[in-house]
Scaffold this motif. Structure first.
Motif, PDB file in Angstrom:
ATOM      1  N   ASP A  58     -14.066 -35.859 -13.418  1.00  0.00           N
ATOM      2  CA  ASP A  58     -15.509 -35.994 -13.675  1.00  0.00           C
ATOM      3  C   ASP A  58     -15.774 -36.499 -15.088  1.00  0.00           C
ATOM      4  N   ALA A  59     -15.088 -35.915 -16.057  1.00  0.00           N
ATOM      5  CA  ALA A  59     -15.250 -36.368 -17.441  1.00  0.00           C
ATOM      6  C   ALA A  59     -14.773 -37.805 -17.601  1.00  0.00           C
ATOM      7  N   MET A  60     -13.692 -38.144 -16.917  1.00  0.00           N
ATOM      8  CA  MET A  60     -13.168 -39.504 -16.980  1.00  0.00           C
ATOM      9  C   MET A  60     -14.164 -40.497 -16.377  1.00  0.00           C
ATOM     10  N   GLN A  61     -14.761 -40.142 -15.248  1.00  0.00           N
ATOM     11  CA  GLN A  61     -15.744 -41.026 -14.623  1.00  0.00           C
ATOM     12  C   GLN A  61     -16.975 -41.196 -15.513  1.00  0.00           C
ATOM     13  N   ASP A  62     -17.415 -40.111 -16.154  1.00  0.00           N
ATOM     14  CA  ASP A  62     -18.567 -40.203 -17.059  1.00  0.00           C
ATOM     15  C   ASP A  62     -18.265 -41.130 -18.237  1.00  0.00           C
ATOM     16  N   GLU A  63     -17.062 -40.990 -18.794  1.00  0.00           N
ATOM     17  CA  GLU A  63     -16.671 -41.835 -19.931  1.00  0.00           C
ATOM     18  C   GLU A  63     -16.559 -43.304 -19.514  1.00  0.00           C
ATOM     19  N   LEU A  64     -15.986 -43.539 -18.349  1.00  0.00           N
ATOM     20  CA  LEU A  64     -15.875 -44.921 -17.863  1.00  0.00           C
ATOM     21  C   LEU A  64     -17.254 -45.517 -17.574  1.00  0.00           C
ATOM     22  N   ALA A  65     -18.159 -44.724 -17.046  1.00  0.00           N
ATOM     23  CA  ALA A  65     -19.522 -45.209 -16.789  1.00  0.00           C
ATOM     24  C   ALA A  65     -20.228 -45.530 -18.106  1.00  0.00           C
ATOM     25  N   ARG A  66     -20.032 -44.681 -19.116  1.00  0.00           N
ATOM     26  CA  ARG A  66     -20.633 -44.935 -20.423  1.00  0.00           C
ATOM     27  C   ARG A  66     -20.115 -46.247 -21.007  1.00  0.00           C
ATOM     28  N   ILE A  67     -18.813 -46.464 -20.912  1.00  0.00           N
ATOM     29  CA  ILE A  67     -18.216 -47.699 -21.439  1.00  0.00           C
ATOM     30  C   ILE A  67     -18.744 -48.909 -20.670  1.00  0.00           C
ATOM     31  N   ALA A  68     -18.861 -48.781 -19.365  1.00  0.00           N
ATOM     32  CA  ALA A  68     -19.356 -49.896 -18.552  1.00  0.00           C
ATOM     33  C   ALA A  68     -20.805 -50.229 -18.902  1.00  0.00           C
ATOM     34  N   ARG A  69     -21.618 -49.200 -19.123  1.00  0.00           N
ATOM     35  CA  ARG A  69     -23.029 -49.448 -19.479  1.00  0.00           C
ATOM     36  C   ARG A  69     -23.161 -50.054 -20.881  1.00  0.00           C
ATOM     37  N   GLU A  70     -22.282 -49.644 -21.791  1.00  0.00           N
ATOM     38  CA  GLU A  70     -22.291 -50.240 -23.128  1.00  0.00           C
ATOM     39  C   GLU A  70     -21.857 -51.699 -23.078  1.00  0.00           C
ATOM     40  N   SER A  71     -20.898 -52.003 -22.221  1.00  0.00           N
ATOM     41  CA  SER A  71     -20.396 -53.377 -22.117  1.00  0.00           C
ATOM     42  C   SER A  71     -21.417 -54.310 -21.497  1.00  0.00           C
ATOM     43  N   ASP A  72     -22.163 -53.798 -20.523  1.00  0.00           N
ATOM     44  CA  ASP A  72     -23.163 -54.624 -19.849  1.00  0.00           C
ATOM     45  C   ASP A  72     -24.406 -53.778 -19.577  1.00  0.00           C
ATOM     46  N   PRO A  73     -25.360 -53.763 -20.524  1.00  0.00           N
ATOM     47  CA  PRO A  73     -26.558 -52.934 -20.353  1.00  0.00           C
ATOM     48  C   PRO A  73     -27.412 -53.343 -19.153  1.00  0.00           C
ATOM     49  N   ASP A  74     -27.275 -54.567 -18.675  1.00  0.00           N
ATOM     50  CA  ASP A  74     -28.070 -55.039 -17.548  1.00  0.00           C
ATOM     51  C   ASP A  74     -27.433 -54.714 -16.196  1.00  0.00           C
ATOM     52  N   ALA A  75     -26.263 -54.106 -16.189  1.00  0.00           N
ATOM     53  CA  ALA A  75     -25.576 -53.806 -14.933  1.00  0.00           C
ATOM     54  C   ALA A  75     -26.349 -52.760 -14.131  1.00  0.00           C
TER      55      ALA A  75
END
Length: 166
Positions: A58-75
């Motif tokens: 769960d923590a890993m998924q949250d961190e990966l989601a945060r990184i993905a949103r930072e990389s592409d805010p329009d996603a």
């Protein structure tokens, strides 16, 4: 007058390599045995790394989601979820695959198969790349896995083991 069958062709086998039967009778070099056991340790560490990653998925998924949103805010949320799911699959599946393949190839290397030794070098490079890519998601234990594979790979090519692979 007819000529008989042509004479047999000379062997194209390498003269420096001992026959397989002679290699099996010779004692296995210590560096080969050490490398074999290090590959099994690496496989165990890879599996432990995956198990630990699963305990904090769960923590890993949250961190990966945060990184993905930072990389592409329009996603979109759907895109972020797909990226996270694929990343988790690569982290978990990659760790298991690298560990299992390393252990299987170590058996071939221990038996004196040169192709297994060469393939383990490629696996070492993949293990180092994998560790560097997933260390933030899995923790530092994956760096230990990569380090053990590097040491195991070096042991395969130490001078004492050369005769084992012919």
């Amino acid at each position: 007058m007819t000529a008989g069958p042509p004479p047999p062709r000379p062997s194209t086998a390498r003269l420096s390599a001992p026959p397989v039967a002679a290699r099996r009778e010779a004692p296995r070099p210590r560096v080969v045995a050490l490398s074999y056991w290090l590959w099994w340790v690496a496989a165990l560490v890879a599996v432990v790394t995956v198990v630990l990653a699963l305990t904090r998925i769960d923590a890993m998924q949250d961190e990966l989601a945060r990184i993905a949103r930072e990389s592409d805010p329009d996603a979109t949320d759907d895109t972020v979820d797909r990226v996270v799911d694929l990343s988790v699959l690569v982290i978990i599946g990659g760790g298991i695959l690298l560990g299992v393949v390393g252990a299987v190839l170590a058996v071939g290397m221990r038996a004196g198969r040169g192709w297994a030794r060469v393939t383990l070098i490629a696996l070492t490079l993949l293990a180092v790349a994998y560790a560097l890519l997933v260390v933030s998601a899995t923790g530092g234990l994956v760096l230990g896995y990569a380090a053990v594979t590097v040491v195991a790979a070096v042991c395969m090519y130490l001078p004492g083991g050369k005769r084992w692979f012919g």
